[in-house]
Write an enzyme that holds these catalytic residues in place. Structure first.
Site, mmCIF file in Angstrom:
data_model
loop_
_atom_site.group_PDB
_atom_site.id
_atom_site.type_symbol
_atom_site.label_atom_id
_atom_site.label_comp_id
_atom_site.label_asym_id
_atom_site.label_seq_id
_atom_site.Cartn_x
_atom_site.Cartn_y
_atom_site.Cartn_z
ATOM 1 N N GLY A 99 -46.617 3.588 -5.951
ATOM 2 C CA GLY A 99 -45.313 4.146 -5.608
ATOM 3 C C GLY A 99 -45.448 5.289 -4.624
ATOM 4 C CD GLU A 157 -48.063 11.056 -9.941
ATOM 5 O OE1 GLU A 157 -47.400 10.281 -10.655
ATOM 6 O OE2 GLU A 157 -47.687 11.424 -8.818
#
Length: 239
Positions: A65, A140
């Site tokens: 992504g 993340e």
């Protein structure tokens, strides 16, 4: 005619309609039940993932992504790769901070079980593996417990099978979203916007970069067309 690039319906014009009113790079407070991860916690995760004997190992990251178009750290090699057993999906919800709000929360990409996923493999600099891993986890996994923790997967790239780290949804996390139709997902992506930008921008950049690398994701291609149509109906219908 062969060789002519596909033309996305979703463009920068559409993205321009959906802009945050307050742009901020500040880290918001974590959601209820989560906490901001400490450097010590990130170090412990790195030790768990890589182990003590990692000086001569190649460490690869599999991006599917936003890491494709905005890598979190340096890399010394990149190559396309295919992971079996996981697929790219808008299944990580609900984002009401970075690319969403309480009124219009966003859905983020994660890997979900089943199918296959084409993405990009990044090899970390051998002399800066820990520093790069720290930067990756800070982006993340800023909050714990993570709804999409890192795990090892096998990625096929040319004649090689590469062991790589990536981020897969934890279906038991409480943030796993499934069962939505493409139309429902597209409506979310067309409306959601937060301090870091819009979901339309996120989708546009992801599809654009995948196509540039020769990776065609039929599901995301359908979504970008639906999102563009939704934005046109909202902002251009009366022009």
């Amino acid at each position: 005619m062969a060789g002519i690039p596909r033309q996305m319906r979703l463009t920068e014009r559409h993205v321009g309609y959906v802009q945050p009113t307050d742009v901020s790079n500040d880290m918001p407070a974590p959601p209820e039940g989560m906490w901001a991860a400490s450097e010590a916690e990130h170090h412990a995760i790195i030790e768990q993932l890589l182990g003590p004997d990692r000086a001569d190992r190649e460490v690869w990251i599999f991006a599917y992504g936003s890491l494709i178009w905005r890598p979190a750290c340096d890399f010394v090699e990149s190559r396309n790769g295919l992971v079996h057993g996981w697929h790219r999906a808008f299944c990580l919800g609900w984002n009401n901070r970075f690319r969403g709000s309480d009124e219009n929360p966003g859905l983020m990409l994660a890997l979900d079980r089943g199918g296959a996923c084409n993405g990009v493999l990044y090899r970390l600099p051998p002399d800066r593996v820990d520093a790069c891993m720290m930067a990756l986890l800070q982006r993340e996994m800023a909050w714990l417990p993570s709804a999409f923790p890192p795990r090892w997967v096998n990625a096929r790239s040319g004649d090689r099978t590469i062991r790589a780290l990536t981020f897969c949804i934890d279906r038991n996390s409480g943030r796993y979203v499934s069962g939505l139709s493409d139309a429902a997902i597209a409506e979310v992506l067309a409306k959601a916007v937060g301090s870091r930008g819009s979901m339309a921008e996120y989708l546009f950049a992801t599809v654009q970069h995948l196509e540039a690398m020769g990776i065609h994701d039929p599901h995301l291609w359908q979504l970008q067309s639906l999102v563009a149509a939704h934005i046109e109906a909202t902002y251009e219908a009366n022009r």
